[in-house]
Design a protein around this motif. Structure first.
Motif, short mmCIF file in Angstrom:
data_model
loop_
_atom_site.label_atom_id
_atom_site.label_comp_id
_atom_site.label_asym_id
_atom_site.label_seq_id
_atom_site.Cartn_x
_atom_site.Cartn_y
_atom_site.Cartn_z
N GLN A 93 1.06 -1.32 0.19
CA GLN A 93 -0.38 0.06 0.27
C GLN A 93 0.80 1.21 0.24
O GLN A 93 0.51 2.06 0.03
CB GLN A 93 -0.88 0.16 1.62
CG GLN A 93 -2.35 -0.95 0.84
CD GLN A 93 -3.22 -1.01 2.46
OE1 GLN A 93 -4.01 -0.62 2.04
NE2 GLN A 93 -2.05 -0.88 3.75
N ASP A 109 -13.42 4.18 -8.98
CA ASP A 109 -13.26 3.60 -7.86
C ASP A 109 -13.34 2.87 -6.87
O ASP A 109 -13.52 1.96 -6.12
CB ASP A 109 -13.99 5.01 -6.97
CG ASP A 109 -13.31 5.93 -6.85
OD1 ASP A 109 -11.59 6.37 -6.63
OD2 ASP A 109 -14.49 7.09 -6.51
N TYR A 110 -14.21 1.49 -8.40
CA TYR A 110 -14.44 -0.05 -7.62
C TYR A 110 -13.68 -0.73 -8.97
O TYR A 110 -13.44 -0.58 -10.00
CB TYR A 110 -15.71 0.71 -7.58
CG TYR A 110 -16.51 -0.06 -8.78
CD1 TYR A 110 -17.14 -1.60 -9.67
CD2 TYR A 110 -16.51 1.33 -9.43
CE1 TYR A 110 -17.65 -1.13 -10.48
CE2 TYR A 110 -17.64 1.14 -10.60
CZ TYR A 110 -17.18 0.04 -11.34
OH TYR A 110 -18.78 -0.12 -12.13
N TYR A 137 -7.63 -9.27 2.38
CA TYR A 137 -7.46 -8.50 1.94
C TYR A 137 -9.03 -7.19 3.43
O TYR A 137 -9.15 -5.85 3.41
CB TYR A 137 -8.84 -8.04 1.02
CG TYR A 137 -8.18 -7.72 -0.26
CD1 TYR A 137 -7.52 -8.14 -0.91
CD2 TYR A 137 -9.03 -9.68 -0.80
CE1 TYR A 137 -6.76 -8.44 -2.05
CE2 TYR A 137 -8.19 -10.52 -1.89
CZ TYR A 137 -7.35 -9.32 -2.96
OH TYR A 137 -6.69 -9.97 -3.80
N ARG A 171 -5.93 0.33 4.33
CA ARG A 171 -6.14 1.91 4.52
C ARG A 171 -6.02 2.03 3.35
O ARG A 171 -6.81 3.02 2.68
CB ARG A 171 -4.67 2.09 4.98
CG ARG A 171 -4.07 1.83 6.12
CD ARG A 171 -2.99 3.13 6.15
NE ARG A 171 -2.35 2.58 5.56
CZ ARG A 171 -1.16 1.92 5.37
NH1 ARG A 171 -1.49 0.69 6.20
NH2 ARG A 171 0.07 2.35 4.13
N LYS A 172 -6.32 1.40 2.23
CA LYS A 172 -6.14 2.52 0.60
C LYS A 172 -7.37 1.17 -0.35
O LYS A 172 -7.95 1.87 -1.14
CB LYS A 172 -5.35 2.82 -0.03
CG LYS A 172 -4.12 3.09 0.52
CD LYS A 172 -2.66 3.66 -0.52
CE LYS A 172 -2.27 4.13 0.32
NZ LYS A 172 -1.08 5.14 -1.16
N GLY A 217 -10.72 -1.72 0.14
CA GLY A 217 -11.14 -2.13 1.09
C GLY A 217 -11.94 -3.41 -0.03
O GLY A 217 -12.37 -3.57 -1.21
N SER A 271 -15.54 -6.65 -0.50
CA SER A 271 -16.24 -6.55 0.13
C SER A 271 -16.50 -8.82 -0.84
O SER A 271 -15.95 -8.21 -1.90
CB SER A 271 -17.89 -6.16 0.69
OG SER A 271 -18.44 -5.84 -0.79
N TYR A 277 -13.06 -1.20 -3.88
CA TYR A 277 -13.48 0.09 -3.71
C TYR A 277 -12.32 0.46 -2.93
O TYR A 277 -11.12 0.44 -2.02
CB TYR A 277 -14.71 0.22 -3.12
CG TYR A 277 -15.03 -0.60 -1.88
CD1 TYR A 277 -14.40 0.39 -0.51
CD2 TYR A 277 -15.09 -1.32 -1.47
CE1 TYR A 277 -14.68 0.09 0.92
CE2 TYR A 277 -15.14 -2.19 0.65
CZ TYR A 277 -14.86 -0.93 1.14
OH TYR A 277 -15.49 -1.33 2.27
N ARG A 278 -12.04 1.86 -3.92
CA ARG A 278 -11.09 2.94 -3.15
C ARG A 278 -11.28 2.76 -2.15
O ARG A 278 -12.66 3.85 -1.52
CB ARG A 278 -10.70 3.61 -3.65
CG ARG A 278 -9.42 4.82 -4.39
CD ARG A 278 -9.41 5.95 -4.81
NE ARG A 278 -9.70 5.66 -6.04
CZ ARG A 278 -8.47 5.38 -6.58
NH1 ARG A 278 -7.86 6.12 -6.01
NH2 ARG A 278 -8.61 5.45 -8.24
N LYS A 279 -10.73 2.97 -0.90
CA LYS A 279 -10.97 4.30 0.56
C LYS A 279 -10.38 5.18 0.65
O LYS A 279 -9.18 5.60 -0.07
CB LYS A 279 -9.78 2.80 1.78
CG LYS A 279 -11.40 1.31 2.35
CD LYS A 279 -10.45 1.45 2.78
CE LYS A 279 -11.61 -0.20 3.78
NZ LYS A 279 -10.70 -0.30 4.74
#
Length: 194
Positions: free
Chosen positions: A99, A131-132, A166, A170-171, A173, A175, A192-194
């Protein structure tokens, strides 16, 4: 079979069982692994390499543990501990360190989606946006190997490794609502982007 994974398995057994029991189980796991590898057929070079180096050593460990004199509950606990405390922890540590690379999310998205599109370890469809990124996996070598080797109940542990790998980043996400290993019709990875 002098892989790092075999060294990790040997160390894990030595740390968690008495000397003779650990040596005996490792010898049995190694013998089972040789047998499982010798039975691999009809696979691509990439599939055969992944089976030999990544999947089958864990299948062999599970079979050795379950076939040992250990109570089945203890054998299952040991297998779960190996998968979570060794395999998943190592994968998470690697991903967590990565990261720090500038542009980590974009790089990881590109590599992940490229791998999904070009590797024959999975069959999947992908989707992505700024962003995903998603992958819906309908066929998976890990799941197939567990089923083909008579231990479909092991596959959920491979799925659980992803959750640890996963989790808590921090950066990035992550699910998922279902997996092939847990009886779903696919593994629906969502990043997804955090």
């Amino acid at each position: 079979m002098g892989s790092k994974q075999q060294a990790d398995i040997k160390e894990f057994l030595t740390d968690n069982l008495e000397g003779h029991a650990a040596r005996e189980l490792f010898a049995r796991q190694s013998a089972l692994l040789r047998e499982l590898i010798s039975n691999v057929s009809g696979k691509s070079a990439e599939q055969a390499k992944t089976l030999e180096e990544t999947i089958l050593p864990r299948v062999a460990l599970y079979k050795a543990l379950m076939g040992s004199s250990l109570p089945h509950e203890r054998a299952r606990e040991l297998m779960r501990s190996y998968m979570m405390d060794v395999v998943a922890a190592q994968k998470h540590a690697f991903t967590n360190k990565a990261q720090v690379i500038p542009g980590f999310f974009g790089i990881y998205k590109h590599v992940f989606l490229h791998t999904m599109r070009t590797s024959d370890l999975w069959e999947s469809t992908q989707d992505h946006g700024r962003d995903y990124f998603d992958a819906s996996i309908t066929k998976c070598l890990w799941h197939d190997a567990c089923v083909e080797n008579g231990c479909p109940e092991l596959c959920p542990l491979f799925c659980d490794v992803d959750d640890v790998n996963y989790g808590g980043l921090r950066k990035l996400g992550f699910s998922r609502t279902k997996t092939l290993g847990y009886g779903g019709d696919c593994c629906d990875f969502h990043f997804y982007r955090k």
